[in-house]
Write a protein that holds these residues in place. Structure first.
Motif, short mmCIF file in Angstrom:
data_model
loop_
_atom_site.label_atom_id
_atom_site.label_comp_id
_atom_site.label_asym_id
_atom_site.label_seq_id
_atom_site.Cartn_x
_atom_site.Cartn_y
_atom_site.Cartn_z
N TYR A 11 -5.51 -6.75 -3.17
CA TYR A 11 -4.73 -6.23 -4.29
C TYR A 11 -5.63 -5.77 -5.43
N ALA A 12 -6.76 -6.46 -5.62
CA ALA A 12 -7.71 -6.04 -6.65
C ALA A 12 -8.27 -4.66 -6.33
N LEU A 13 -8.55 -4.41 -5.05
CA LEU A 13 -9.04 -3.09 -4.63
C LEU A 13 -7.97 -2.03 -4.81
N MET A 14 -6.73 -2.35 -4.44
CA MET A 14 -5.63 -1.39 -4.64
C MET A 14 -5.46 -1.06 -6.11
N GLU A 15 -5.59 -2.07 -6.97
CA GLU A 15 -5.40 -1.86 -8.40
C GLU A 15 -6.47 -0.95 -8.98
N LYS A 16 -7.70 -1.10 -8.52
CA LYS A 16 -8.81 -0.29 -9.04
C LYS A 16 -8.78 1.13 -8.53
N THR A 17 -8.23 1.33 -7.33
CA THR A 17 -8.34 2.64 -6.69
C THR A 17 -6.99 3.33 -6.46
N TRP A 18 -5.91 2.88 -7.15
CA TRP A 18 -4.60 3.41 -6.80
C TRP A 18 -4.48 4.91 -7.02
N MET A 19 -5.19 5.47 -7.98
CA MET A 19 -5.11 6.90 -8.22
C MET A 19 -5.82 7.71 -7.13
N TRP A 20 -6.68 7.07 -6.37
CA TRP A 20 -7.45 7.77 -5.33
C TRP A 20 -6.82 7.63 -3.95
N GLN A 21 -5.75 6.87 -3.84
CA GLN A 21 -5.17 6.63 -2.52
C GLN A 21 -4.15 7.70 -2.12
N HIS B 198 0.83 -1.21 0.00
CA HIS B 198 0.00 0.00 0.00
C HIS B 198 0.86 1.25 0.00
N LEU B 199 1.92 1.25 0.80
CA LEU B 199 2.84 2.39 0.79
C LEU B 199 3.47 2.56 -0.58
N GLY B 200 3.73 1.44 -1.26
CA GLY B 200 4.26 1.52 -2.62
C GLY B 200 3.26 2.10 -3.59
N VAL B 201 1.98 1.79 -3.40
CA VAL B 201 0.93 2.37 -4.24
C VAL B 201 0.88 3.89 -4.05
N LEU B 202 1.13 4.34 -2.84
CA LEU B 202 1.08 5.77 -2.55
C LEU B 202 2.16 6.56 -3.28
N VAL B 203 3.17 5.88 -3.80
CA VAL B 203 4.18 6.57 -4.63
C VAL B 203 3.51 7.20 -5.84
N GLY B 204 2.42 6.59 -6.31
CA GLY B 204 1.64 7.21 -7.38
C GLY B 204 2.01 6.79 -8.78
N MET B 205 2.73 5.69 -8.93
CA MET B 205 3.13 5.25 -10.26
C MET B 205 2.07 4.37 -10.92
N VAL B 206 1.59 3.37 -10.17
CA VAL B 206 0.64 2.40 -10.71
C VAL B 206 0.20 1.49 -9.57
N GLY B 207 -0.80 0.64 -9.82
CA GLY B 207 -1.25 -0.31 -8.83
C GLY B 207 -0.32 -1.50 -8.73
N PRO B 208 -0.58 -2.42 -7.79
CA PRO B 208 0.33 -3.56 -7.60
C PRO B 208 0.46 -4.47 -8.81
#
Length: 205
Positions: free
Chosen positions: A195-205, A124-134
């Motif tokens: 991970y599916a949720l992170m992938e769908k919402t990574w731009m909103w995190q 999740h912290l990696g998703v917050l970098v803002g590049m892409v989902g897992p």
């Protein structure tokens, strides 16, 4: 081999070499594990790492350029030492614990063991970098890793252009290969609801 013999097992050679110090029994076990879940890039006789076109991605371009604009303008107008400290600390946490330990070392390479809740936290912290989902990160990493092992690799995937030209393309464009490999993530990641949720919402995190 199994019924997937039409595909070439990318990464088996390197993993076998890395684990060759172990005895034959363990080596055989590692090979079986690789064939069941990894590698994630499967290719046929048509698969090509060099033939493709770089196209402008409006969503990607707007995403990165808007963040850069906000950071530059906001940093200039509202600068404070406390804000700078928060930026440095948060950047260090998300890049080191998230992008490096979570996304890269754990999710992609599975190079260490940890509780699942800690894996979720790091990723999740990696998703917050803002590049892409897992899943997107796994695909980008493995596609580039696969392509750079081929005899011919597209400049986009090997950073073969000048610094500024390559930087612009990486931040604003996507590469569409004419015959890409099939991306097949392991089931524990592909079927994971978190991970599916992170992938769908990574731009909103």
């Amino acid at each position: 081999m199994s019924d997937t013999t039409e595909f070439r097992n990318i990464g088996l050679r390197n993993t076998t070499h890395r684990d060759s110090k172990f005895n034959n029994t363990k080596l055989q076990s590692v090979t079986i594990d690789i064939q069941s879940d990894t590698p994630r890039m499967l290719e046929t006789n048509l698969t090509n790492a060099n033939s493709g076109s770089v196209v402008w991605s409006s969503s990607k371009s707007i995403w990165y350029l808007s963040h850069a604009l906000v950071a530059i303008v906001g940093g200039f107008l509202f600068f404070s030492w406390s804000a700078l400290l928060v930026f440095v600390l948060f950047t260090g946490i998300t890049l080191c614990l998230g992008h490096s330990l979570g996304m890269h070392r754990r999710l992609i390479h599975n190079s260490y063991e940890c509780p699942l809740w800690l894996e979720y936290l790091f990723v999740h912290l990696g998703v917050l970098v803002g590049m892409v989902g897992p899943l997107g990160m796994m695909h980008q990493h493995d596609l580039r890793d696969w392509a750079q092992r081929q005899s011919k690799c597209h400049p986009y995937l090997r950073h073969g252009d000048s610094f500024w030209h390559d930087g612009w393309q990486q931040l604003n464009c996507d590469l569409t290969l004419d015959h890409p490999p099939e991306f097949k993530p392991e089931s524990r990641v592909k079927n994971d609801k978190v991970y599916a949720l992170m992938e769908k919402t990574w731009m909103w995190q």
